[in-house]
Write an enzyme that holds these catalytic residues in place. Sequence first.
Site: not given
Ligand code: F6P
Length: 527
Positions: A182, A188, A243-244, A329, A360, A488
């Site tokens: 987003k 990462e 995002g979620r 979240e 199990h 972060k």
């Molecule tokens: O660190 C959490 C977060 O901001 C989530 O809310 C989001 O889904 C994820 O990181 C990834 O963010 P992006 O789509 O901006 O890379």
Amino acid sequence: MRDLFAEDPSRFDRFSIEFNDLLVDFSKHRITDETLPLLLELARHREVDAWARRMFDGTAINNTEGRAVLHTALRNRSDRPVYVDGKDVMPEIRTVLERMRRFSDAVRAGSWTGYTGKPIRDIVNIGIGGSDLGPAMVTEALRPYRQPGLNLHFVANVEGSDIADTLAGLDADTTLFVVASKTFTTWETLTNAHTARDWFLAAAGDEKAIAKHFVALSTNRDAVEAFGIDVEHMFEFWDWVGGRYSLWSAIGLPIALAIGMDRFEELLTGAFEMDVHFQESDPERNLPLILGLLGIWYNDFFAADTYAVLPYEQHLALLPDYLQQLDMESNGKRVTRGGLSVEVPTGPVLWGGVGGKGQHAFFQLLHQGTRLVPTDFLAPLETFDSPGEHQTIMMANGLAQTEALMRGRTGDEARAELEAAGLAADEVERLMPHKLFPGNRPSTTILYRKLTPRVLGSLIALYEHRVFVQGVIWDINSFDQMGVELGKQLAQKVYPELTADSDTRAHDASTNGLINRYRRFSAASRK
Ligand code: F6P
């Protein structure tokens, strides 16, 4: 609950709701004819319906970030316009859907070719959190609908094995990378995307080839361009999509690639139908409202601090992971919208796993542990791959678990069983406490006809609105995630210290010790 069932043979009929292809049974809960109206009164008091109207209308209910919350507009299958700051966003949404259709059709048909002219065989989604979990869960859930010969991979972890293991089996000229972020600033994701780009260029040799092999899903045009992806190959979404909550947006492109755009739109339709149900059903028959309130009931009145989701369909294995982000979240917050401390426990720890395997493993704690864990059981009436016995055995297991949790086994019943097994009287007394199940443990059972895109869409939207209802009752903003920021920021500070020439003393003794241990180790291994 045993007594409630014994007193009222119609309990199942009164406490279950059918909606399209879903049957939701909430009769195995600690509720009476008095409880539910009181919980509904709580919802009225907290104005859940007014908050829902604000969400659907595009009011900026994400008050800390000043944003509307409009994932529901992405799946608005009606002609109704949806306004953000006075502008109808539906035309833009439809334009992106149309672009997703053209692109996914071309890739699936083999007419979108790579730099050597061959069709795409492997698609690698690079994203994390909401830019990974939704598409990964949905494409796994709808595996039977996937196009054979088009393989999907999801890379999220920055630990290098994730991307290395994925790339190891791939050919650059038949691989498409979907960089999903987003913000397009997530460390990462960008690290993995750069590694993928280097790997690709090592094979292709020419930057021009990138256009055929990299697309971006994002709200951030400038950052996409800066990465080297032409905005022609960017599928856009907007800051009012959390995002979620984003799998319904361009973030769903891997879903469209896997199952085709028609089926992706069926997923949207299923979610839209749940949106309409949530907005228009009477409170007594309103699934997200009732499930949200039942969650509140255990969380805040019985101090149940976890909540387990137990799908019995193998293809729903990733559902608990997905719901973990959605719920934790969204509602893992400790202050109200106005910044005051919330007076009651908020979002529970959501966990779970495929029920047929969990039985199990961790079900022991559900039955006889000291904690109260409310559960959701999900099972299909029909599966894609369950010949005869498999389906019936799966169903027998799932349903029996809900009965066992509710009924338990009394001391007398345990004693009778041990005596019937021929044990001596003192042995019976010794084992009796271990054989006793307290019961009265609540579960919701969701039976669905078959895991079609439409059913899955409705299920996901049901959970989304359940989370929404709870956020409103707790008066929290379910749509920001400021709790992820501190880690972060600190990571940015720690990063250079790990490769510095000398030890750091900038942190507490533990963090200093760990950083310096790594620093010295990596310095030594570089020599
Ligand atoms: O660190 C959490 C977060 O901001 C989530 O809310 C989001 O889904 C994820 O990181 C990834 O963010 P992006 O789509 O901006 O890379």
